[in-house]
Design an enzyme around this catalytic site. Structure first.
Site, PDB file in Angstrom:
ATOM      1  N   LYS A 135       0.831  -1.219   0.000  1.00 49.07           N
ATOM      2  CA  LYS A 135       0.000   0.000   0.000  1.00 49.07           C
ATOM      3  C   LYS A 135       0.863   1.264   0.000  1.00 49.07           C
ATOM      4  O   LYS A 135       0.653   2.173  -0.801  1.00 49.07           O
ATOM      5  CB  LYS A 135      -0.932   0.018   1.227  1.00 49.07           C
ATOM      6  CG  LYS A 135      -1.869  -1.179   1.302  1.00 49.07           C
ATOM      7  CD  LYS A 135      -2.749  -1.134   2.550  1.00 49.07           C
ATOM      8  CE  LYS A 135      -2.007  -1.160   3.876  1.00 49.07           C
ATOM      9  NZ  LYS A 135      -1.274  -2.413   4.158  1.00 49.07           N
ATOM     10  N   ARG A 161      -9.361   0.602   9.005  1.00 44.56           N
ATOM     11  CA  ARG A 161      -8.932  -0.764   9.288  1.00 44.56           C
ATOM     12  C   ARG A 161      -9.998  -1.547  10.046  1.00 44.56           C
ATOM     13  O   ARG A 161      -9.779  -2.726  10.370  1.00 44.56           O
ATOM     14  CB  ARG A 161      -7.668  -0.731  10.135  1.00 44.56           C
ATOM     15  CG  ARG A 161      -6.397  -1.135   9.372  1.00 44.56           C
ATOM     16  CD  ARG A 161      -5.261  -0.902  10.310  1.00 44.56           C
ATOM     17  NE  ARG A 161      -4.048  -1.593  10.090  1.00 44.56           N
ATOM     18  CZ  ARG A 161      -2.959  -1.023   9.566  1.00 44.56           C
ATOM     19  NH1 ARG A 161      -2.998   0.188   9.067  1.00 44.56           N
ATOM     20  NH2 ARG A 161      -1.826  -1.688   9.529  1.00 44.56           N
ATOM     21  N   ARG A 220      11.778  -5.150   4.756  1.00 45.73           N
ATOM     22  CA  ARG A 220      11.433  -3.737   4.467  1.00 45.73           C
ATOM     23  C   ARG A 220      12.342  -2.767   5.218  1.00 45.73           C
ATOM     24  O   ARG A 220      12.643  -2.934   6.384  1.00 45.73           O
ATOM     25  CB  ARG A 220       9.975  -3.501   4.889  1.00 45.73           C
ATOM     26  CG  ARG A 220       9.592  -2.029   4.925  1.00 45.73           C
ATOM     27  CD  ARG A 220       8.119  -1.826   4.943  1.00 45.73           C
ATOM     28  NE  ARG A 220       7.434  -2.392   6.093  1.00 45.73           N
ATOM     29  CZ  ARG A 220       6.106  -2.410   6.223  1.00 45.73           C
ATOM     30  NH1 ARG A 220       5.333  -1.919   5.268  1.00 45.73           N
ATOM     31  NH2 ARG A 220       5.551  -2.940   7.292  1.00 45.73           N
ATOM     32  N   ARG A 238      11.464  -0.621  10.875  1.00 42.43           N
ATOM     33  CA  ARG A 238      10.443  -0.399  11.886  1.00 42.43           C
ATOM     34  C   ARG A 238      10.557  -1.404  13.028  1.00 42.43           C
ATOM     35  O   ARG A 238      10.850  -2.570  12.804  1.00 42.43           O
ATOM     36  CB  ARG A 238       9.050  -0.521  11.247  1.00 42.43           C
ATOM     37  CG  ARG A 238       8.673   0.709  10.462  1.00 42.43           C
ATOM     38  CD  ARG A 238       7.459   0.512   9.610  1.00 42.43           C
ATOM     39  NE  ARG A 238       6.349  -0.192  10.258  1.00 42.43           N
ATOM     40  CZ  ARG A 238       5.186  -0.405   9.673  1.00 42.43           C
ATOM     41  NH1 ARG A 238       4.977   0.040   8.429  1.00 42.43           N
ATOM     42  NH2 ARG A 238       4.238  -1.047  10.294  1.00 42.43           N
TER      43      ARG A 238
HETATM   44  P1  ADP Z   1       2.312  -1.796   3.236  1.00 42.11           P
HETATM   45  O1  ADP Z   1       2.370  -0.292   3.109  1.00 42.11           O
HETATM   46  O2  ADP Z   1       1.095  -2.384   2.595  1.00 42.11           O
HETATM   47  O3  ADP Z   1       2.515  -2.285   4.637  1.00 42.11           O
HETATM   48  P2  ADP Z   1       4.827  -1.684   1.754  1.00 42.11           P
HETATM   49  O4  ADP Z   1       4.442  -0.851   0.577  1.00 42.11           O
HETATM   50  O5  ADP Z   1       5.649  -1.015   2.805  1.00 42.11           O
HETATM   51  O6  ADP Z   1       3.542  -2.394   2.388  1.00 42.11           O
HETATM   52  O7  ADP Z   1       5.595  -2.971   1.185  1.00 42.11           O
HETATM   53  C1  ADP Z   1       6.215  -3.901   2.087  1.00 42.11           C
HETATM   54  C2  ADP Z   1       7.585  -4.298   1.524  1.00 42.11           C
HETATM   55  O8  ADP Z   1       7.377  -5.096   0.355  1.00 42.11           O
HETATM   56  C3  ADP Z   1       8.461  -3.108   1.117  1.00 42.11           C
HETATM   57  O9  ADP Z   1       9.798  -3.375   1.511  1.00 42.11           O
HETATM   58  C4  ADP Z   1       8.325  -3.051  -0.407  1.00 42.11           C
HETATM   59  O10 ADP Z   1       9.539  -2.625  -1.010  1.00 42.11           O
HETATM   60  C5  ADP Z   1       8.006  -4.495  -0.784  1.00 42.11           C
HETATM   61  N1  ADP Z   1       7.025  -4.584  -1.876  1.00 42.11           N
HETATM   62  C6  ADP Z   1       5.961  -3.775  -2.118  1.00 42.11           C
HETATM   63  N2  ADP Z   1       5.280  -4.174  -3.209  1.00 42.11           N
HETATM   64  C7  ADP Z   1       5.920  -5.280  -3.663  1.00 42.11           C
HETATM   65  C8  ADP Z   1       5.700  -6.171  -4.780  1.00 42.11           C
HETATM   66  N3  ADP Z   1       4.675  -5.988  -5.650  1.00 42.11           N
HETATM   67  N4  ADP Z   1       6.567  -7.200  -4.925  1.00 42.11           N
HETATM   68  C9  ADP Z   1       7.590  -7.385  -4.060  1.00 42.11           C
HETATM   69  N5  ADP Z   1       7.863  -6.589  -3.013  1.00 42.11           N
HETATM   70  C10 ADP Z   1       7.036  -5.551  -2.811  1.00 42.11           C
HETATM   71  P1  AMP Z   2       1.070   0.333   9.248  1.00 40.90           P
HETATM   72  O1  AMP Z   2       2.164   1.359   9.129  1.00 40.90           O
HETATM   73  O2  AMP Z   2      -0.122   0.666   8.405  1.00 40.90           O
HETATM   74  O3  AMP Z   2       1.573  -1.077   9.036  1.00 40.90           O
HETATM   75  O4  AMP Z   2       0.558   0.422  10.753  1.00 40.90           O
HETATM   76  C1  AMP Z   2       1.422   0.134  11.838  1.00 40.90           C
HETATM   77  C2  AMP Z   2       0.614  -0.059  13.124  1.00 40.90           C
HETATM   78  O5  AMP Z   2      -0.060   1.171  13.442  1.00 40.90           O
HETATM   79  C3  AMP Z   2      -0.499  -1.101  13.054  1.00 40.90           C
HETATM   80  O6  AMP Z   2      -0.022  -2.427  13.295  1.00 40.90           O
HETATM   81  C4  AMP Z   2      -1.447  -0.600  14.144  1.00 40.90           C
HETATM   82  O7  AMP Z   2      -0.968  -0.906  15.433  1.00 40.90           O
HETATM   83  C5  AMP Z   2      -1.358   0.911  13.968  1.00 40.90           C
HETATM   84  N1  AMP Z   2      -2.364   1.440  13.014  1.00 40.90           N
HETATM   85  C6  AMP Z   2      -2.114   2.040  11.809  1.00 40.90           C
HETATM   86  N2  AMP Z   2      -3.252   2.412  11.202  1.00 40.90           N
HETATM   87  C7  AMP Z   2      -4.256   2.017  12.043  1.00 40.90           C
HETATM   88  C8  AMP Z   2      -5.679   2.096  11.979  1.00 40.90           C
HETATM   89  N3  AMP Z   2      -6.307   2.643  10.925  1.00 40.90           N
HETATM   90  N4  AMP Z   2      -6.380   1.580  13.016  1.00 40.90           N
HETATM   91  C9  AMP Z   2      -5.777   1.042  14.090  1.00 40.90           C
HETATM   92  N5  AMP Z   2      -4.444   0.924  14.200  1.00 40.90           N
HETATM   93  C10 AMP Z   2      -3.684   1.411  13.189  1.00 40.90           C
END
Ligand code: ADP
Ligand code: AMP
Length: 219
Positions: free
Chosen positions: A13, A88, A127, A161
């Site tokens: 995302k 969420r 990541r 993270r």
């Molecule tokens: P989210 O925001 O949904 O938690 P991220 O965009 O941070 O996910 O993606 C998680 C990890 O996977 C990042 O390190 C990113 O570079 C990698 N990633 C994202 N999209 C893809 C894809 N289509 N294929 C492989 N790796 C990906």
């Molecule tokens: P994310 O960066 O989206 O992976 O979110 C990291 C963490 O933040 C999650 O595991 C939750 O603990 C919290 N969080 C982020 N967005 C939300 C949401 N919309 N509702 C509740 N918790 C959230």
């Protein structure tokens, strides 16, 4: 244009939101980023959220709804936003609907970036982001062109993270399936849900999203 990107943690995302921002002149609103900023600043919200986030659970609806409500009043959201990681829960989705009506805005599109559970641990544990500009990378799937140097800003400090470890991934996935997946039928009923295959390479996922958004823009 206001867009929600749905999908599991590590589904892509944030990666896609960053790529769509410039093309469509809309900004990424990541509740995860906002909560991490609150934790780093030591604010009351940050203190409340930290333990919950470290445990891989969801922060309370009231807190995240309040953050988004306030953020949407900033002028830079006027051309539209990409909600990344929000809503969420169904309660958050209902609050968002009411909030948008109150503010004279609307949700144009909800897109699920569909990724099964199996690749999520590798995606999340690999990541990292640039500590200077926030650009996202992956040990295997998205490396900078020059090792150790951010493509976007040339920065050399990178961060991982605290919650991106194998132990919390399963809890975050469980929270996704129990609390967030019910949003899929919620938005399907509203007739605005589209699905993109998130297992494709990053560029192909972006192309599929653009096809949907270009269609939404001409409507
Ligand atoms: P989210 O925001 O949904 O938690 P991220 O965009 O941070 O996910 O993606 C998680 C990890 O996977 C990042 O390190 C990113 O570079 C990698 N990633 C994202 N999209 C893809 C894809 N289509 N294929 C492989 N790796 C990906
Ligand atoms: P994310 O960066 O989206 O992976 O979110 C990291 C963490 O933040 C999650 O595991 C939750 O603990 C919290 N969080 C982020 N967005 C939300 C949401 N919309 N509702 C509740 N918790 C959230």
């Amino acid at each position: 244009m206001n867009l929600v990107l749905l999908g599991p943690p590590g589904g892509g995302k944030g990666t896609q939101a960053k790529r769509l921002q410039d093309k469509y002149g809309i900004i990424q609103l990541s509740t995860g980023d906002m909560l991490r900023a609150a934790v780093a600043s030591g604010s009351e919200i940050g203190r409340k959220a930290k333990a919950v986030m470290d445990a891989g659970q969801l922060v309370s609806d009231d807190i995240v709804i309040g953050i988004i409500d306030e953020r949407l009043d900033q002028p830079d959201t006027g051309r539209g936003v990409i909600f990344d990681g929000f809503p969420r829960t169904v309660a958050q989705a209902e609050a968002l609907d009411a909030m948008l009506i109150r503010k004279g805005k609307r949700l144009d599109s909800v897109i699920e970036i569909r990724v099964p559970d199996a690749p999520i641990v590798e995606r999340i544990t690999g990541r990292y982001t640039c500590g200077t500009c926030g650009a996202g990378y992956h040990d295997k799937f998205q490396k900078p062109a020059v090792e150790g140097k951010c493509d976007a800003c040339g920065g050399t400090d990178f961060i991982r993270r605290a919650d991106d470890n194998a132990e919390t991934v399963n809890k975050r996935l469980a929270a996704y399936h129990a609390q967030t997946a019910p949003l899929l039928p919620y938005y399907e009923t509203h007739g605005i849900l589209r699905i993109v295959d998130g297992m494709q390479d990053i560029g192909k996922v972006t192309k599929d999203l653009e096809i949907i958004l270009d269609g939404a823009a001409v409507k």
